[in-house]
Structures are given as C-alpha cells and as structure tokens.
Scaffold this active site. Sequence first.
Site, PDB file in Angstrom:
ATOM      1  N   TYR A 110       0.789  -1.282   0.037  1.00  0.00           N
ATOM      2  CA  TYR A 110      -0.070   0.167  -0.032  1.00  0.00           C
ATOM      3  C   TYR A 110       0.832   1.365  -0.064  1.00  0.00           C
ATOM      4  O   TYR A 110       0.673   2.034  -1.038  1.00  0.00           O
ATOM      5  CB  TYR A 110      -1.013   0.013   1.321  1.00  0.00           C
ATOM      6  CG  TYR A 110      -1.773  -1.247   1.160  1.00  0.00           C
ATOM      7  CD1 TYR A 110      -2.726  -1.211   0.156  1.00  0.00           C
ATOM      8  CD2 TYR A 110      -1.729  -2.131   2.353  1.00  0.00           C
ATOM      9  CE1 TYR A 110      -3.601  -2.447   0.155  1.00  0.00           C
ATOM     10  CE2 TYR A 110      -2.591  -3.204   2.065  1.00  0.00           C
ATOM     11  CZ  TYR A 110      -3.432  -3.395   1.072  1.00  0.00           C
ATOM     12  OH  TYR A 110      -4.322  -4.633   1.048  1.00  0.00           O
ATOM     13  N   PRO A 123     -11.196  -0.472  -2.574  1.00  0.00           N
ATOM     14  CA  PRO A 123     -12.513  -0.996  -3.167  1.00  0.00           C
ATOM     15  C   PRO A 123     -13.669  -0.356  -2.775  1.00  0.00           C
ATOM     16  O   PRO A 123     -13.521   0.681  -2.168  1.00  0.00           O
ATOM     17  CB  PRO A 123     -12.517  -2.591  -2.294  1.00  0.00           C
ATOM     18  CG  PRO A 123     -11.237  -2.502  -1.661  1.00  0.00           C
ATOM     19  CD  PRO A 123     -10.811  -0.873  -1.417  1.00  0.00           C
ATOM     20  N   HIS A 344      -7.266   1.408   1.556  1.00  0.00           N
ATOM     21  CA  HIS A 344      -7.186  -0.356   1.620  1.00  0.00           C
ATOM     22  C   HIS A 344      -6.451  -0.730   2.982  1.00  0.00           C
ATOM     23  O   HIS A 344      -6.105  -1.762   3.437  1.00  0.00           O
ATOM     24  CB  HIS A 344      -6.997  -1.194   0.501  1.00  0.00           C
ATOM     25  CG  HIS A 344      -7.485  -2.263   0.542  1.00  0.00           C
ATOM     26  ND1 HIS A 344      -7.452  -3.293   1.888  1.00  0.00           N
ATOM     27  CD2 HIS A 344      -7.827  -3.436  -0.413  1.00  0.00           C
ATOM     28  CE1 HIS A 344      -7.755  -4.422   1.402  1.00  0.00           C
ATOM     29  NE2 HIS A 344      -8.076  -4.634   0.093  1.00  0.00           N
ATOM     30  N   LYS A 421     -25.062 -20.886  -2.098  1.00  0.00           N
ATOM     31  CA  LYS A 421     -24.416 -21.775  -1.438  1.00  0.00           C
ATOM     32  C   LYS A 421     -25.244 -22.851  -1.097  1.00  0.00           C
ATOM     33  O   LYS A 421     -24.481 -23.956  -1.062  1.00  0.00           O
ATOM     34  CB  LYS A 421     -24.133 -21.147   0.057  1.00  0.00           C
ATOM     35  CG  LYS A 421     -23.102 -19.945   0.059  1.00  0.00           C
ATOM     36  CD  LYS A 421     -22.858 -19.336   1.322  1.00  0.00           C
ATOM     37  CE  LYS A 421     -24.151 -18.696   2.156  1.00  0.00           C
ATOM     38  NZ  LYS A 421     -23.873 -18.281   3.455  1.00  0.00           N
ATOM     39  N   LYS A 425     -23.250 -27.074  -1.226  1.00  0.00           N
ATOM     40  CA  LYS A 425     -23.335 -27.611   0.052  1.00  0.00           C
ATOM     41  C   LYS A 425     -24.221 -28.906   0.135  1.00  0.00           C
ATOM     42  O   LYS A 425     -24.053 -29.877   0.600  1.00  0.00           O
ATOM     43  CB  LYS A 425     -24.280 -26.736   1.215  1.00  0.00           C
ATOM     44  CG  LYS A 425     -23.226 -25.515   1.700  1.00  0.00           C
ATOM     45  CD  LYS A 425     -23.760 -24.696   2.892  1.00  0.00           C
ATOM     46  CE  LYS A 425     -25.100 -24.109   2.547  1.00  0.00           C
ATOM     47  NZ  LYS A 425     -25.503 -23.144   3.654  1.00  0.00           N
ATOM     48  N   ASP A 432     -17.282 -21.797  -1.645  1.00  0.00           N
ATOM     49  CA  ASP A 432     -16.280 -20.901  -2.185  1.00  0.00           C
ATOM     50  C   ASP A 432     -14.977 -21.616  -3.157  1.00  0.00           C
ATOM     51  O   ASP A 432     -15.037 -21.153  -4.091  1.00  0.00           O
ATOM     52  CB  ASP A 432     -15.294 -20.260  -0.987  1.00  0.00           C
ATOM     53  CG  ASP A 432     -14.177 -19.514  -1.437  1.00  0.00           C
ATOM     54  OD1 ASP A 432     -14.487 -18.293  -2.051  1.00  0.00           O
ATOM     55  OD2 ASP A 432     -12.862 -19.739  -1.130  1.00  0.00           O
ATOM     56  N   TYR A 454      -5.140 -15.023  -7.555  1.00  0.00           N
ATOM     57  CA  TYR A 454      -5.125 -14.568  -6.154  1.00  0.00           C
ATOM     58  C   TYR A 454      -6.417 -14.708  -5.465  1.00  0.00           C
ATOM     59  O   TYR A 454      -7.440 -14.089  -6.045  1.00  0.00           O
ATOM     60  CB  TYR A 454      -4.732 -13.209  -6.256  1.00  0.00           C
ATOM     61  CG  TYR A 454      -4.353 -12.638  -4.775  1.00  0.00           C
ATOM     62  CD1 TYR A 454      -3.195 -12.387  -4.337  1.00  0.00           C
ATOM     63  CD2 TYR A 454      -5.489 -12.100  -3.923  1.00  0.00           C
ATOM     64  CE1 TYR A 454      -2.847 -11.964  -3.063  1.00  0.00           C
ATOM     65  CE2 TYR A 454      -5.311 -11.692  -2.778  1.00  0.00           C
ATOM     66  CZ  TYR A 454      -3.877 -11.387  -2.245  1.00  0.00           C
ATOM     67  OH  TYR A 454      -3.769 -10.763  -1.169  1.00  0.00           O
ATOM     68  N   SER A 456      -7.941 -13.942  -1.646  1.00  0.00           N
ATOM     69  CA  SER A 456      -7.379 -13.459  -0.056  1.00  0.00           C
ATOM     70  C   SER A 456      -7.696 -14.549   0.832  1.00  0.00           C
ATOM     71  O   SER A 456      -8.743 -15.015   0.826  1.00  0.00           O
ATOM     72  CB  SER A 456      -8.009 -12.282   0.260  1.00  0.00           C
ATOM     73  OG  SER A 456      -7.683 -11.266  -0.559  1.00  0.00           O
ATOM     74  N   SER A 556     -11.868 -12.247  -4.548  1.00  0.00           N
ATOM     75  CA  SER A 556     -12.107 -12.087  -3.232  1.00  0.00           C
ATOM     76  C   SER A 556     -13.570 -12.591  -2.903  1.00  0.00           C
ATOM     77  O   SER A 556     -14.394 -12.114  -3.586  1.00  0.00           O
ATOM     78  CB  SER A 556     -11.605 -10.749  -2.647  1.00  0.00           C
ATOM     79  OG  SER A 556     -11.791 -11.015  -1.032  1.00  0.00           O
ATOM     80  N   GLN A 557     -13.611 -13.418  -1.724  1.00  0.00           N
ATOM     81  CA  GLN A 557     -15.039 -13.690  -1.333  1.00  0.00           C
ATOM     82  C   GLN A 557     -15.260 -12.750  -0.257  1.00  0.00           C
ATOM     83  O   GLN A 557     -14.569 -12.834   0.727  1.00  0.00           O
ATOM     84  CB  GLN A 557     -15.315 -15.203  -0.942  1.00  0.00           C
ATOM     85  CG  GLN A 557     -16.575 -15.309  -0.416  1.00  0.00           C
ATOM     86  CD  GLN A 557     -16.836 -16.712   0.076  1.00  0.00           C
ATOM     87  OE1 GLN A 557     -17.672 -17.485   0.007  1.00  0.00           O
ATOM     88  NE2 GLN A 557     -15.894 -17.155   1.203  1.00  0.00           N
TER      89      GLN A 557
END
Length: 628
Positions: A110, A123, A344, A421, A425, A432, A454, A456, A556-557
Amino acid sequence: MVKVGMPKPCSFVKPCHLVKPVSVTRISGRYLTHQRGLPTLPVPPLQQTCERYLSALEPIVNEEELQQTKTLVDEFQKSGGDGERLQRALEKRAENTDNWLSEWWVQVAYLDYRLPVVVHSSPGLVLPQMNFSDKHGQILFAAKLIAGVLDFKSMIDNETLPVEYMGEKPLCMNQYYQVLSSCRIPGLKRDSIVNHARRSSPPKHITVIHNCQFFVLDVYNNDESPLTVEQLFGHLKHICTSSQHPDPDPVGILTTLDRDSWGKTYQNLIKDKTNSDSVSAIQRSIFTLCLDGAMPRVAEDRSSAAVQMLHGGGSQWNSANRWFDKTLQFIIGEDGTCGANYEHAPAEGPPIVALIDHVVEYTRRSEIGQAPVLTSSAVPQKLHFNVSPEMKKDIDEAKHAMNKLAQDLEMKVVVFEHFGKNIPKTYRMSPDAFIQVALQLAFYRMYQHSCATYESASLRMFRLGRTDTIRSASSASFKFVKAFDNASTQNTEKVELLEKAVRAHKWYTNMAISGQAIDRHLLGLKMLALEERSSVPAIFTDKSYSKALHYRLSTSQVPSKTDCVMCFGPVVSNGYGVCYNPMEDHINFAVSSFNTCNETNAETFAQTVRGALLDMRTLLEQTPKAKL
C-alpha cells in the site's frame, strides 16, 4: 506490485455474526488483553515453502521454465545457502515482533504503491438500491446512516465489540480499531497512515461533501451523547441548502492522482494555513459522507452504482465529491444509490462489511420525528481552500487523468440467480471452492490455459494478521478444466476431477489461514535480502516468480448479511478483478477489466462464469455418483 484483495471467512467454518452486547460499559484494556492472547504469525519451514512453490507453478508455467526454477530453488535451499541464512533472520524477526509480516505488508502493498488508490487499490461496496429518489429521502437516509455508524463506534470506543471466531479460534480485532478517524497521508516516495481514534482527544466530527464542497459536522452533543437522527437531518439539510452549486475548483479530485504527483501537490497545498487547517479537519474526521447528485438512469443500475462507489464516474459526475485518502467514505446518491469506498491500507473487507451490515440494519429500524430548529452554534462549518493558479493546473490535470481512468475501466455487476451456497453444500462441497473452480473453468474456456490466481485468505487467527494468498490455480483444477469440455472424458471421471479440485482448494485455504502458505513467506525472505542490501537471490528475479505474481485473476469472497457486493479493479493490465458475495440462493458478482486491453472483457467473462457454474451443476445432477 500487486494489490491485495479482501480476506474471507473460510468456507469450512461457521460464519461469524456481530451481536451488540447488552452492556456498553467500558471495560478498560479488554481489547489489549484479547490481542495479547492471540498467537503470533509462524514462519513456515523453508523446505515446505520451496516444495509448495514448485507445485503452485505447475499449472501456470511451461516445462522448461519449471525446470529452470527447480534448479534455482535447489540452489536457494541448499545447506549453508541464501535460503537458510534468510530463514534464520526471519525466524529471529518473528521472535522479536508482534507480527513479522504486517509492517512490511502495509508498506509494500500500500504505502509504497504509487498508482492512484482509485480503482487500483481502494475497493467499493455496493448496497441494494434504497427506496428514495429525491433530496429529502437522501438526507433522511444519510442521517440514519450516520447514527448507525456512531452506534457501532460506541462498541469500538467502549471495547465491547464482540470478538469474532473462526471455528473455535478467536480472531484479531485490530482492524476494527483502524477504520474510523484515520486517513492516508500522501508522501513524496512513500505514504503514511494517521489514526486519531485512540488519542487523548479523539475527533467528534465527520466530513460531509456535497457539490464538491467540504463541511465539518460535529456529531456529538456537549454531554458526549451522539446527535439524534432528527438533529443530523437538520444539519445535513443546512449543508445541502448552503452548497447548491458545484465548487468550480474541486480540491477533492486531487486525491485521485498517482501518489507521487499527489505527494508533490499536497506539499504545495498545505503551505497555505487555511488549506492546511481544512485538510487536517478532513484527515481527523471520524469518516466522510459523500452526498452525490442524481445520476442518469441506465438499465444496468447495479453496474453503474459500482462505478460510483469505485471512482465516482469521472470529474463531470462525482469523482471530485470525494476524499479518496480517507479510510472510510459512505456514498449516498440522490437516486437511492448507496454504498462505500475505503482506502485499503488499514483494513480488509470483512471488518468494513460487518460495520456496514450493522449500519444497514440500524437504518431499517430507525425512525425520525420532527426535525429541530438549528441554533447558530450548531451550524456545520464549511472548509475553505485558497486555490492558487498552480493548484488550478493540478486540478485540471487530475480531472484529465481521472476521466481517462474512468473511461478505461469496465465494471459489470451480475446477480447469478440460479443457485447460491445451497447447491455446493448439497454435494458436500465448499461453496467458495466450488465458485473458485468455476472461475478457473471460465478462464480456461476463454484463453485455453490457466493463470496465476489470487484469492485472499485471512490471517486474523494471528496477532495483527492481515492476508496471505490462496492460489486457486492448482494442478487439480487444471486437470479438471482441461477435461470438462472433452467429449471423450466420462462424466464420472469429470465429477472425480471436480471433487479433487474442490478438495485441493479447501486444503490450500486451510494451509493459508494457518500461516503456512507460500507467498508472504517468500516476500519476507525477499524483504530481508533487500534490507541487507545483498544481491537478491535468483529465485526472486526468475521469470517464473514474475509469472506467479502476475495475477490475471484477482479474486475475493466477501460475504455479508446484507445483499451487497464489493468491487475492485484488476491488478494487472490484462487481468480481471472478481469479487463475490455468495448468498443462500444466489451469488452477487462484480467483475472488472480494462477497456484498453483487447484480451479482456468483463461482461464476457461474467457470462462465461455464469455458464461454468450452470454446467458444473448440470454435471453433478446428471452423474449418479454425485447424487447423495
């Protein structure tokens, strides 16, 4: 330089929810006691990281590059070599710090990052469209929102914020104490972060921006009680009435500049005492509230809302109605468009989302009575700026650069309505991991190869933990995506490959949140080599290392109770930014790309992801082995 995404509560643990405690009595030191009880971030074994690094490279580099890297890795980790020396130094650092990584990470990811924070780092968060479409409704909702933030802030101030858990492991709560009353300060070569929240005289005001004009609004009464919704409504109405025309010299647009240019301009700006006082008031404020004008109505409302949250649409719209260095900005449009933008460096997504979940719930149950008449002493104060001819030139340059960036970004928000989801399941798969494998399939269908990906992973099980990387492109996912559209491969085999890909992702996720992933460990070893001013080991100048860090998929979730979605820009010129919020029966996606890149198209990729998810479900439904 690679921008970090937001960490995620992992799929194999129960999600944590904030519950407001019954008592709000201050318990002095509760926060510090909790923090001291957390374990410190471990340093993974060197050989383990080297082995896992080579495995991570297999789906994204060719055989010749992989063999070259194996030779360099063997040299690096040999007895008495660079790797052992740097590993010992890193272990020593870990013994003498609360977190051997966090300071380095904030610096590298950063504060040393010199592209604009807009799009490239900060974001946006898009809330559902609110049910108002005029100035009165905008101000009323804004008053409730401020009251909701102050309600959440009381838990932070009183140290009664409920501790979050991942399974049975308590999580570091430090980021919650960094998002209010903080701001990024531009520097000539490196930025800094200032936080006023825990000082002896913490701020009592917020910054309100309307028509590119800035106002200080005190949000506490003389008895330290927060202003009521009625009081806040009156103050906001006064601000809007007294700023009915846009400022012709919008100083806020300067915060969209690249950091080196902004650093130089900032030094000139604050030489003037009036300017310095105004900037200081913004930096010290609890948060910023941006009251935007009405936007043109378009069919894709949520995508256009995401653009407003991420960068404001350009200088002709709302990009100057911001102070992008501020850690937390709430954005409310006159047309019911609402959300937030956050700088961020101090925090990841989940603490921001938890705060916003609380605020949205508060606004739904908050009522307003008769708005009071304001006394002269309560009137919000406008912040003034003396704009020199040189500053006017900087503002014009900032407008031009911001407009170019706004035109370059393609943002597509889609709601995948077919399932959420619930379907993964049903087949005992991590939601995810299922979504991440679908992203791999979509990318392969468009480009016929895999790429460095990527995702996170939260390190909040450790004191001052931030993130590590889940490398979603694995050998298992690569075998699955190659086989999926191959007509000669049987469905039962495809299901087996899908299950292996999902398990591989879940395994890497577990490893990452336990502090055993490879990326931050390799970064730490490289940082030590740089600090020693010795020659950087060859594995860090290797072509494979560059490929490993060229994240064409930055994902990213960020789950939430509110039906919202975060959004961010790609981290490389030919990449995608993909953020998603999996709800029980649908999934919110935000996909971004750059228009100047002929290889990428956000809308096409979003539709390809949709097709991948549907085809994966069909595969499971049509294959007897997969049925429970």
